[in-house]
Design an enzyme around this catalytic site. Structure first.
Site, PDB file in Angstrom:
ATOM      1  CG  ASP A   1      -1.898  -1.113   1.269  1.00 36.43           C
ATOM      2  OD1 ASP A   1      -2.424  -1.471   0.198  1.00 36.43           O
ATOM      3  OD2 ASP A   1      -2.135  -1.663   2.362  1.00 36.43           O
ATOM      4  CB  THR A   2       2.911   2.815   2.222  1.00 36.14           C
ATOM      5  OG1 THR A   2       1.573   3.129   2.626  1.00 36.14           O
ATOM      6  CG2 THR A   2       3.793   4.049   2.387  1.00 36.14           C
TER       7      THR A   2
END
Length: 301
Positions: free
Chosen positions: A19-20
């Site tokens: 996600d990051t």
């Protein structure tokens, strides 16, 4: 497990599991004042897929505000300072979360970035660039004076390090009761220009270790201190993060210590031969030539 060369066969599984993306800067995003080819387009593409993009740099010369300005000057206009986590910021935050007394001062062997982050956090900083021209002289029956209210010495990358600064910092650590010795990072070298590696903050820290006979509190990578702030901001599990860096002993080790996936790029201080050397003990999950390889892999069928 041996590091995997990033390819069309493994890229999708990595990308979908993250996600990051956490990016180092020197040697990954830029070299000195030169943006590495394809970086801006790669960051835009990653963002367009709904992923967070964050920058985690050990270079303490600049503050987060100054790094945001550098991104803009290099043509990357979408980055805000809230997406930048520097070791200069980490040093100030370490003092803040540990309730460093506001009546104590902080002596800085380092750049303007540390002083600015200290000021933002409400602390009084001394030293830094303004001590770059000062000289320490050996004189009989003469004491080198230092501020007895200094409660911490922060050592980072300092292109103007000199004997005066080392003596000042050494006296504070050795003679001021309870004085903290904080290192922004211990990188041996870094890409301060586009063509060469230069001595890193580790050289300045080593000098202070020698004179004080103390080991510092290290707040930059591979310490996971900054990860606490990343988790607060993005609220995601570290297993859903990927650290992208060019150094095995800081970037990749930071990612591993925090439980992130790790991707090494070969545009900085680590070569493929360094990575694959039998004596190397730090192995990323994946490696690739440059950040912009992500574009090719994302566009491949």
């Amino acid at each position: 497990m041996a590091p995997q060369l990033l390819s069309s066969s493994n890229f999708k599984s990595l990308f979908d599991s993250v996600d990051t993306f956490l990016f180092d800067c020197d040697g990954v995003i830029w070299k000195g004042e030169t943006l590495i080819d394809g970086v801006s387009q790669t960051l835009d593409l990653i963002r367009s897929k709904g992923k967070n993009v964050v920058f985690v740099t050990n270079n303490s010369v600049k503050s987060r505000r100054q790094y945001a300005e550098k991104f803009r000057s290099l043509g990357v206009t979408s980055i805000t300072q809230d997406e930048i986590f520097s070791s200069s910021f980490a040093a100030a935050m370490y003092l803040k979360v540990n309730n460093f007394p506001k009546d104590k001062k902080v002596y800085v062997i380092g750049g303007e970035g540390v002083l600015e982050e200290l000021q933002i956090a409400g602390f009084t900083g001394l030293g830094g660039p303004e001590d770059g021209e000062k000289k320490a002289q050996w004189k009989s029956n003469s004491l080198f004076e230092h501020d007895k209210s200094v409660g911490a010495v922060v050592v980072g990358l300092d292109p103007n390090i000199n004997y005066y600064k080392l003596q000042y910092g050494t006296l504070c650590v050795r003679e001021n009761p309870g004085c903290l010795f904080i290192a922004t990072n211990r990188d041996a070298v870094g890409h301060m220009t586009d063509l060469q590696e230069w001595p890193g903050a580790g050289c300045m820290v080593a000098a202070m270790c020698g004179s004080t006979e103390r080991e510092p509190i290290v707040v930059g990578k591979p310490s996971t201190f900054m990860m606490d702030f990343l988790l607060q901001k993005f609220g995601t599990e570290t297993s859903r993060m990927c650290m992208v860096g060019d150094r095995l002993d800081t970037d990749i080790l930071f990612g591993q210590n925090a439980g992130c996936k790790t991707l090494l790029v070969l545009t900085g201080v680590t070569s493929e031969s360094n990575l694959l050397d039998k004596g190397n003990k730090i192995e990323p999950d994946y490696y690739t030539s440059t950040v912009s390889d992500i574009i090719k892999l994302m566009e491949s069928p």
